[in-house]
Design a protein around this motif. Sequence first.
Motif, PDB file in Angstrom:
ATOM      1  N   PRO A 195       0.829  -1.210   0.000  1.00  0.00           N
ATOM      2  CA  PRO A 195       0.000   0.000   0.000  1.00  0.00           C
ATOM      3  C   PRO A 195       0.857   1.251   0.000  1.00  0.00           C
ATOM      4  CG  PRO A 195      -0.713  -1.562   1.698  1.00  0.00           C
ATOM      5  CD  PRO A 195       0.595  -2.036   1.197  1.00  0.00           C
ATOM      6  N   ILE A 196       0.261   2.305  -0.486  1.00  0.00           N
ATOM      7  CA  ILE A 196       0.935   3.601  -0.436  1.00  0.00           C
ATOM      8  C   ILE A 196       1.191   3.952   1.035  1.00  0.00           C
ATOM      9  CG2 ILE A 196       0.662   6.074  -0.893  1.00  0.00           C
ATOM     10  CD1 ILE A 196      -0.984   5.312  -3.348  1.00  0.00           C
ATOM     11  N   GLY A 197       2.358   4.532   1.307  1.00  0.00           N
ATOM     12  CA  GLY A 197       2.722   4.893   2.675  1.00  0.00           C
ATOM     13  C   GLY A 197       3.551   3.847   3.387  1.00  0.00           C
ATOM     14  N   THR A 198       3.857   2.734   2.733  1.00  0.00           N
ATOM     15  CA  THR A 198       4.659   1.670   3.334  1.00  0.00           C
ATOM     16  C   THR A 198       6.132   2.073   3.326  1.00  0.00           C
ATOM     17  OG1 THR A 198       3.099   0.002   2.567  1.00  0.00           O
ATOM     18  CG2 THR A 198       5.302  -0.766   3.200  1.00  0.00           C
ATOM     19  N   THR A 199       6.864   1.721   4.422  1.00  0.00           N
ATOM     20  CA  THR A 199       8.307   1.978   4.486  1.00  0.00           C
ATOM     21  C   THR A 199       9.059   0.862   3.777  1.00  0.00           C
ATOM     22  OG1 THR A 199       8.565   0.799   6.575  1.00  0.00           O
ATOM     23  CG2 THR A 199       8.059   3.155   6.706  1.00  0.00           C
ATOM     24  N   ALA A 200      10.346   1.132   3.544  1.00  0.00           N
ATOM     25  CA  ALA A 200      11.178   0.131   2.887  1.00  0.00           C
ATOM     26  C   ALA A 200      11.281  -1.137   3.735  1.00  0.00           C
ATOM     27  CB  ALA A 200      12.563   0.708   2.609  1.00  0.00           C
ATOM     28  N   GLN A 201      11.384  -0.973   5.074  1.00  0.00           N
ATOM     29  CA  GLN A 201      11.454  -2.138   5.940  1.00  0.00           C
ATOM     30  C   GLN A 201      10.147  -2.921   5.897  1.00  0.00           C
ATOM     31  OE1 GLN A 201      14.168  -3.378   7.822  1.00  0.00           O
ATOM     32  NE2 GLN A 201      12.740  -5.094   7.848  1.00  0.00           N
ATOM     33  N   GLY A 202       9.034  -2.178   5.829  1.00  0.00           N
ATOM     34  CA  GLY A 202       7.742  -2.842   5.726  1.00  0.00           C
ATOM     35  C   GLY A 202       7.618  -3.661   4.466  1.00  0.00           C
ATOM     36  N   ALA A 203       8.181  -3.158   3.345  1.00  0.00           N
ATOM     37  CA  ALA A 203       8.144  -3.900   2.089  1.00  0.00           C
ATOM     38  C   ALA A 203       8.926  -5.205   2.200  1.00  0.00           C
ATOM     39  CB  ALA A 203       8.696  -3.031   0.958  1.00  0.00           C
ATOM     40  N   LEU A 204      10.102  -5.141   2.896  1.00  0.00           N
ATOM     41  CA  LEU A 204      10.867  -6.371   3.082  1.00  0.00           C
ATOM     42  C   LEU A 204      10.105  -7.359   3.952  1.00  0.00           C
ATOM     43  CD1 LEU A 204      14.617  -5.332   3.583  1.00  0.00           C
ATOM     44  CD2 LEU A 204      13.408  -5.909   1.495  1.00  0.00           C
ATOM     45  N   ASP A 205       9.481  -6.857   4.986  1.00  0.00           N
ATOM     46  CA  ASP A 205       8.696  -7.741   5.846  1.00  0.00           C
ATOM     47  C   ASP A 205       7.574  -8.409   5.049  1.00  0.00           C
ATOM     48  OD1 ASP A 205      10.329  -6.976   7.917  1.00  0.00           O
ATOM     49  OD2 ASP A 205       8.931  -5.496   8.733  1.00  0.00           O
ATOM     50  N   ARG A 206       6.908  -7.614   4.176  1.00  0.00           N
ATOM     51  CA  ARG A 206       5.804  -8.153   3.382  1.00  0.00           C
ATOM     52  C   ARG A 206       6.304  -9.218   2.406  1.00  0.00           C
ATOM     53  NH1 ARG A 206       0.786  -5.632   2.826  1.00  0.00           N
ATOM     54  NH2 ARG A 206      -0.501  -6.376   1.091  1.00  0.00           N
ATOM     55  N   ALA A 207       7.584  -9.023   1.951  1.00  0.00           N
ATOM     56  CA  ALA A 207       8.146  -9.984   1.007  1.00  0.00           C
ATOM     57  C   ALA A 207       8.802 -11.166   1.713  1.00  0.00           C
ATOM     58  CB  ALA A 207       9.172  -9.285   0.111  1.00  0.00           C
ATOM     59  N   GLY A 208       8.852 -11.121   3.056  1.00  0.00           N
ATOM     60  CA  GLY A 208       9.443 -12.232   3.819  1.00  0.00           C
ATOM     61  C   GLY A 208      10.957 -12.283   3.731  1.00  0.00           C
ATOM     62  N   ILE A 209      11.581 -11.120   3.561  1.00  0.00           N
ATOM     63  CA  ILE A 209      13.040 -11.047   3.455  1.00  0.00           C
ATOM     64  C   ILE A 209      13.596 -10.558   4.784  1.00  0.00           C
ATOM     65  CG2 ILE A 209      14.987  -9.955   2.278  1.00  0.00           C
ATOM     66  CD1 ILE A 209      13.166  -9.707  -0.193  1.00  0.00           C
ATOM     67  N   THR A 210      14.586 -11.285   5.336  1.00  0.00           N
ATOM     68  CA  THR A 210      15.160 -10.967   6.653  1.00  0.00           C
ATOM     69  C   THR A 210      16.572 -10.428   6.485  1.00  0.00           C
ATOM     70  OG1 THR A 210      13.879 -12.741   7.657  1.00  0.00           O
ATOM     71  CG2 THR A 210      15.750 -11.892   8.929  1.00  0.00           C
ATOM     72  N   LEU A 211      16.859  -9.370   7.238  1.00  0.00           N
ATOM     73  CA  LEU A 211      18.200  -8.812   7.254  1.00  0.00           C
ATOM     74  C   LEU A 211      18.997  -9.436   8.393  1.00  0.00           C
ATOM     75  CD1 LEU A 211      17.592  -4.988   6.665  1.00  0.00           C
ATOM     76  CD2 LEU A 211      18.334  -6.690   5.008  1.00  0.00           C
ATOM     77  N   ASN A 212      20.244  -9.819   8.110  1.00  0.00           N
ATOM     78  CA  ASN A 212      21.148 -10.272   9.159  1.00  0.00           C
ATOM     79  C   ASN A 212      21.749  -9.071   9.884  1.00  0.00           C
ATOM     80  OD1 ASN A 212      20.760 -13.015   8.452  1.00  0.00           O
ATOM     81  ND2 ASN A 212      22.242 -12.782   6.765  1.00  0.00           N
ATOM     82  N   GLN A 213      22.567  -9.340  10.933  1.00  0.00           N
ATOM     83  CA  GLN A 213      23.021  -8.265  11.803  1.00  0.00           C
ATOM     84  C   GLN A 213      23.812  -7.200  11.059  1.00  0.00           C
ATOM     85  OE1 GLN A 213      25.351  -9.628  15.096  1.00  0.00           O
ATOM     86  NE2 GLN A 213      25.454  -7.636  16.085  1.00  0.00           N
ATOM     87  N   LEU A 214      24.636  -7.588  10.120  1.00  0.00           N
ATOM     88  CA  LEU A 214      25.482  -6.621   9.422  1.00  0.00           C
ATOM     89  C   LEU A 214      24.884  -6.133   8.107  1.00  0.00           C
ATOM     90  CD1 LEU A 214      28.981  -8.313   9.952  1.00  0.00           C
ATOM     91  CD2 LEU A 214      27.967  -6.439  11.274  1.00  0.00           C
ATOM     92  N   ASP A 215      23.813  -6.796   7.616  1.00  0.00           N
ATOM     93  CA  ASP A 215      23.224  -6.418   6.326  1.00  0.00           C
ATOM     94  C   ASP A 215      22.695  -4.995   6.368  1.00  0.00           C
ATOM     95  OD1 ASP A 215      23.819  -8.942   5.498  1.00  0.00           O
ATOM     96  OD2 ASP A 215      21.772  -9.717   5.674  1.00  0.00           O
ATOM     97  N   ARG A 216      22.632  -4.398   5.196  1.00  0.00           N
ATOM     98  CA  ARG A 216      22.029  -3.075   5.090  1.00  0.00           C
ATOM     99  C   ARG A 216      21.181  -3.024   3.827  1.00  0.00           C
ATOM    100  NH1 ARG A 216      25.031   0.274   1.635  1.00  0.00           N
ATOM    101  NH2 ARG A 216      27.029  -0.613   0.973  1.00  0.00           N
ATOM    102  N   MET A 217      20.415  -1.949   3.688  1.00  0.00           N
ATOM    103  CA  MET A 217      19.509  -1.830   2.547  1.00  0.00           C
ATOM    104  C   MET A 217      19.526  -0.402   2.034  1.00  0.00           C
ATOM    105  SD  MET A 217      15.953  -2.077   4.731  1.00  0.00           S
ATOM    106  CE  MET A 217      14.911  -1.817   3.318  1.00  0.00           C
ATOM    107  N   GLU A 218      19.211  -0.293   0.749  1.00  0.00           N
ATOM    108  CA  GLU A 218      19.086   1.003   0.098  1.00  0.00           C
ATOM    109  C   GLU A 218      17.728   1.074  -0.582  1.00  0.00           C
ATOM    110  OE1 GLU A 218      22.291   1.208  -2.635  1.00  0.00           O
ATOM    111  OE2 GLU A 218      23.846   1.435  -1.103  1.00  0.00           O
ATOM    112  N   PRO A 219      16.895   2.054  -0.222  1.00  0.00           N
ATOM    113  CA  PRO A 219      17.133   3.118   0.762  1.00  0.00           C
ATOM    114  C   PRO A 219      17.017   2.571   2.186  1.00  0.00           C
ATOM    115  CG  PRO A 219      14.899   3.258  -0.038  1.00  0.00           C
ATOM    116  CD  PRO A 219      15.552   2.172  -0.834  1.00  0.00           C
ATOM    117  N   PRO A 220      17.333   3.398   3.195  1.00  0.00           N
ATOM    118  CA  PRO A 220      17.221   2.943   4.585  1.00  0.00           C
ATOM    119  C   PRO A 220      15.812   2.469   4.920  1.00  0.00           C
ATOM    120  CG  PRO A 220      18.432   5.015   4.467  1.00  0.00           C
ATOM    121  CD  PRO A 220      17.864   4.769   3.105  1.00  0.00           C
TER     122      PRO A 220
END
Length: 545
Positions: free
Chosen positions: A65-90
């Motif tokens: 949905p409109i208004g979703t953050t980048a982290q929310g999009a990853l959560d919706r896609a079931g993608i997990t970040l490890n401790q050192l991983d980073r993403m663009e945009p934040p």
Amino acid sequence: MSALAGFDPPSSHLYRRIKWNLLALLGCLFFGMFLSGCIAVENRTAGNLIIPIQVDGRQTSVSVPIGTTAQGALDRAGITLNQLDRMEPPGYTVLTEGQSIRVIRVKEEFLQEEVVLPFESQVVQNESLPEQREMIIQTGKNGLLQRTYRIVYEDGQEVSRSIFKEERLVEPKAEITMIGVQKPFTPYPIPGRLVYLAGGNAWVMEKSTGERRPVVTTADLDGRVFSLSPDGNWLLFTRKSSRPAGEEINTLWMIDLEQEDARPIALRVSNIVHFADWVPGQGLTITYSTVEPRTTAPGWQANNDLFIARYAPTGMILETEKIIEANYGGALGWWGTQFAWSPDGELLAYAQPDRVGLVDLETKSLKPLVDITPYQTRADWAWVTGLGWSPNHQVLYFNTHAPKPGLDNAESSPYFDLSARLVNSGLTLSLVEKSGMFGYPVPSPRLSDGSYLVAFLMNASREQGETGRYWLTVIDRDGSNLKRVFPDEGKLGMEPQKVAWSPEPMEGDTPWIACIYQGNLFLINPVTGDYRQITGDGLIEKIDW
């Protein structure tokens, strides 16, 4: 009525048509409203964002949905970040149409390598060797450095490499070459053996001050223990430990001076700061007291214990006995206890910051003789008097802390007296007032008339406590005939030290005194005041005769 029953007037017909038209209109209105609702839902579904995501070498997308953050999009896609991983945009970025997300997998690893630290070469001039003769007194040894790198990978590619830490596993050991220089001083005959510590090495003179040879050339003697056996055939000494100071301070060794190529023998005793010495008349038997190493000043906590150990010439331990258990040591006992054997081996005295006494070897206990006012140094050291026995163990010489008139705190007094304890009578005498805190009294061997002298250091300024220089002074055994013998008037005084008497007379009936002055060895006639400079390289640290 019957005539009119089947008749439907025109106005009624019109009414029905209007009614049906109205119903049809209302139906159209409701149907339009229904369609408009469906169109609105279709429009909201069409308003979702399709966000492309690049992760793990592949690309996927997710509808959010409109208004979703980048982290929310990853959560919706079931993608997990490890401790050192980073993403663009934040992750906190609110996504808009046309944006995409890149997930960067970050991994770090640590790589260790060992680096050789080359040793240095040093040349030391020494007049103890014949001119131009060279001797390697310490073999050089390379050190070893362990260097740890931190390597960072992003999506499998190395992006940085930096030094994380460095640790010296082995310190490099310098190669020290000693080269002989011309001796400017005339050699003189001497009785017995005279040993001295110079540059961390042990040397011995025999028969003549010109006859010198190295005994231990490891350059690691620390001088805390440096003692000739009563027969002059063995040397007891301590060496700096190769382990960290918080684990071990030093180790105790002995070496046979009768053999020119003898090797030092480890006695398997460590952490000796204040006392280790031979037991007179008992061969290769020693007594010692230990400390516990500390990383804080002064570097140890004294145990105030006492052991006696007997060794074979090979260094094998034949017997060990604990005489005094570890104890707190009285006032300022953290510093430690000093001990001293009488020359005949009959009595053992001890000194602590607040008392002087005897060790009862039978009951294995300490017997106080004289209470001493502790000296308040206001620093990380404590004052303990030196001890000196008469040849027949009847008199014990030491310094006492004297009060200063008008001073409220007796522990701060700068006055110290040279005193004597008559062991049999129990009488304590003050022999020399305001002599200084570092007197280190040393009685001489018996003279031809059966008497003896006492050499000690007297502070050049009697008002000074722990500071100032000293004169070498001699008195008769009862404190009379005080005489300053060295150095000459107007010259700089001596550093605090324990001097040594020759074991036999030199040039007549009088034994001479060996001392260190400005790093050089001097021999002094205590009667005439004549002196002879024996060395000139300024390297001497300890002596015994």
